[in-house]
Write an enzyme that holds these catalytic residues in place. Structure first.
Site, short mmCIF file in Angstrom:
data_model
loop_
_atom_site.label_atom_id
_atom_site.label_comp_id
_atom_site.label_asym_id
_atom_site.label_seq_id
_atom_site.Cartn_x
_atom_site.Cartn_y
_atom_site.Cartn_z
N GLU A 287 0.82 -1.22 0.00
CA GLU A 287 0.00 0.00 0.00
C GLU A 287 0.85 1.26 0.00
O GLU A 287 0.42 2.30 -0.49
CB GLU A 287 -0.92 0.02 1.24
CG GLU A 287 -2.26 -0.63 1.00
CD GLU A 287 -3.27 -0.38 2.13
OE1 GLU A 287 -2.94 0.28 3.12
OE2 GLU A 287 -4.39 -0.88 2.01
N HIS A 308 8.72 -26.53 -1.51
CA HIS A 308 8.13 -27.65 -2.24
C HIS A 308 7.01 -27.20 -3.17
O HIS A 308 6.25 -28.02 -3.67
CB HIS A 308 7.65 -28.71 -1.24
CG HIS A 308 8.79 -29.27 -0.44
ND1 HIS A 308 9.34 -30.50 -0.67
CD2 HIS A 308 9.51 -28.73 0.57
CE1 HIS A 308 10.34 -30.71 0.17
NE2 HIS A 308 10.46 -29.64 0.93
N LYS A 422 -14.30 -0.64 -4.01
CA LYS A 422 -15.43 -0.30 -3.13
C LYS A 422 -16.53 0.39 -3.93
O LYS A 422 -17.71 0.08 -3.77
CB LYS A 422 -14.97 0.63 -2.00
CG LYS A 422 -14.05 -0.02 -1.00
CD LYS A 422 -13.73 0.96 0.12
CE LYS A 422 -12.54 0.48 0.93
NZ LYS A 422 -12.02 1.50 1.82
O1 PA5 Z 1 -4.17 0.88 5.46
C1 PA5 Z 1 -5.34 1.18 5.34
O2 PA5 Z 1 -5.71 2.36 5.39
C2 PA5 Z 1 -6.39 0.14 5.13
O3 PA5 Z 1 -5.88 -1.12 5.07
C3 PA5 Z 1 -7.37 0.24 6.28
O4 PA5 Z 1 -6.69 0.02 7.48
C4 PA5 Z 1 -8.50 -0.76 6.12
O5 PA5 Z 1 -9.15 -0.54 4.92
C5 PA5 Z 1 -9.46 -0.66 7.28
O6 PA5 Z 1 -9.97 0.63 7.37
P1 PA5 Z 1 -10.78 1.09 8.64
O7 PA5 Z 1 -9.86 1.05 9.80
O8 PA5 Z 1 -11.20 2.49 8.32
O9 PA5 Z 1 -11.94 0.17 8.80
#
Ligand code: PA5
Length: 446
Positions: A287, A308, A422
């Site tokens: 990310e 393996h 989303k």
């Molecule tokens: O790194 C990030 O921002 C995402 O992985 C969020 O942590 C994830 O989508 C969960 O979001 P939230 O804490 O708002 O539910």
């Protein structure tokens, strides 16, 4: 504490090309320290280990005690950055068969809200149907579909089984200080809450209540975890010379490998308990760096299991990979290979040896074979699977990630790309507010 060995990458990239990163790394470190780089509103993690207060830790421990004393199971609901850190630490420290053992010392920790599996959720709620269980609902935005959906199911079940009054004592929310559905519900129902700081993004949040509360509920020492991270915060600081700074060296080495065509980093472990540390690491780097058409692809394998399955590809496939091995110096238990008079399996050459000695030779043999096969290698060594070591490992990777993202020229602290699925999902499900998008997507799939 973490020790980094890049010798078997230097033979590929050369010492001079690494040394050339010194000034760029200095600039990246300064940008982090001074808050002058991209994404500078998300730097709350940088000095988190050294700034956590006694009061905060005591509050977390007190809440963890309530859950431990009143629950046979605690479900941690969260996804991505609101899930992986806690799971990584808990799995690294837990008995591999914990769920099969009689729970004498506190609740079993379960996870939900990180998928939309109907069977998963059915089976979870079925398992919980005769249990006294609690919930930690973790969501920074408070509106994440996967987590909200799981929480809706679990809350209803918890209230039905325990009654609203008792349920209120064992449901905790970790969320934004003011906004989002999780905050609204928690305030309305009077749940205990912990705040996720505005300036800490999900994937850097393991040392906030997002990670610390579930880890404390699982019975682990969050003070030692934080102390390990704080020691690493010092060791990786902007004032530590490039040559002696493991986060700086790791960040520079991986960027140089990338420049030289190594597009995939494979995080390797030789201890199955580290599987979720790799999952956490994949999110952290994926990310943070995968944007603007750039970024090393973070992959992970568990060895020797995956030797393996993926071993062939790694040894002889396209030479676009390098490996980073997390090596655990000492195991926590002792087990030796027994002597067998018949020796039908031919294993008497191992009799009397510790299983870990065999594993360590697999590790060394694999490293040499993969380097011979053209795969650069780095080793990140930790002394043992302890809270302190895991804390230092996680801070090391976080700090290196911030530096590495700046070296790459991206904003390591945003994740605009995660919104695309989303939008489509909400359009397909006819969520109110998505009417136009719904029409457009229906036309596309006709
Ligand atoms: O790194 C990030 O921002 C995402 O992985 C969020 O942590 C994830 O989508 C969960 O979001 P939230 O804490 O708002 O539910």
């Amino acid at each position: 504490m973490v020790q980094l060995n890049i010798e078997k990458s230097l033979s590929f990239i050369g010492k001079d090309s690494l040394a050339a990163y010194k000034e760029q790394v200095k600039a990246a470190q300064e940008a982090l320290e001074n808050g002058t780089g991209l994404g500078n509103d998300f730097l709350g993690w940088l000095h988190l280990p050294s700034s956590i207060t006694e009061e905060h830790l005591s509050d977390l421990e007190a809440t963890a005690k309530v859950l431990r004393e009143n629950c046979e199971a605690v479900v941690v609901a969260g996804i991505g950055g609101s899930y992986l850190g806690a799971r990584a630490v808990i799995e690294a420290l837990s008995d591999s068969f914990t769920w099969l053992r009689e729970q004498k010392n506190g609740p079993v920790i379960l996870f939900a809200g990180h998928n939309i599996g109907e069977d998963y959720l059915y089976e979870l709620t079925d398992y919980l149907k005769d249990k006294k269980f609690g919930i930690i609902n973790i969501s920074k935005s408070g509106t994440t579909t996967e987590t909200a959906l799981a929480f809706r199911l679990l809350r209803e079940q918890c209230e039905r089984q325990r009654g609203k009054e008792e349920a209120r004592k064992v449901i905790v929310a970790v969320t934004d200080a003011k906004k989002g559905a999780a905050r609204v519900t928690a305030d309305k129902e009077g749940y205990k809450t912990f705040i996720i700081p505005d300036n800490v993004g999900g994937r850097f949040s393991v040392l906030t209540p997002v990670g610390l509360l579930p880890i404390a509920v699982a019975g682990y020492d969050i003070r030692a975890l934080v102390a390990g991270a704080a020691a690493m915060e010092k060791k990786c600081g902007a004032d530590v010379a490039f040559e002696e700074n493991p986060a700086a060296i790791y960040a520079a080495t991986r960027n140089e490998l990338y420049k030289q065509g190594k597009k995939i980093e494979i995080l390797v472990n030789f201890n199955p308990k580290l599987h979720y540390v790799s999952e956490w690491w994949k999110q952290l780097y994926g990310e943070s760096e995968g944007k603007d058409g750039k970024g090393i692809f973070p992959a992970a394998v568990d060895f020797s299991t995956d030797l393996h399955s993926m071993g062939q590809w790694i040894q002889e496939g396209e030479r676009t990979i390098y490996e980073t091995v997390i090596s655990v110096d000492k195991v926590n238990h002792s087990l030796t290979v027994p002597f067998d008079a018949e020796n039908l399996d031919g294993l008497n050459f191992l009799a009397g040896k510790h299983v870990d000695e065999v594993n360590k030779m697999a590790e060394l043999g694999t490293q040499l074979a993969h380097v011979d096969g053209g795969v650069p290698n780095m080793r990140v060594v930790i002394p043992a699977l302890t809270e302190e070591a895991i804390g230092s490992l996680m801070y090391f990777f976080e700090r290196a990630c911030g530096i590495s993202g700046y070296l790459l020229g991206v904003n390591p602290f945003n994740q605009p790309g995660v919104e695309a699925y989303k939008k489509n999902m909400f359009a397909l499900l006819n969520k109110p507010g998505y009417e136009e998008a719904s029409k457009a997507i229906q036309a596309r799939i006709k």
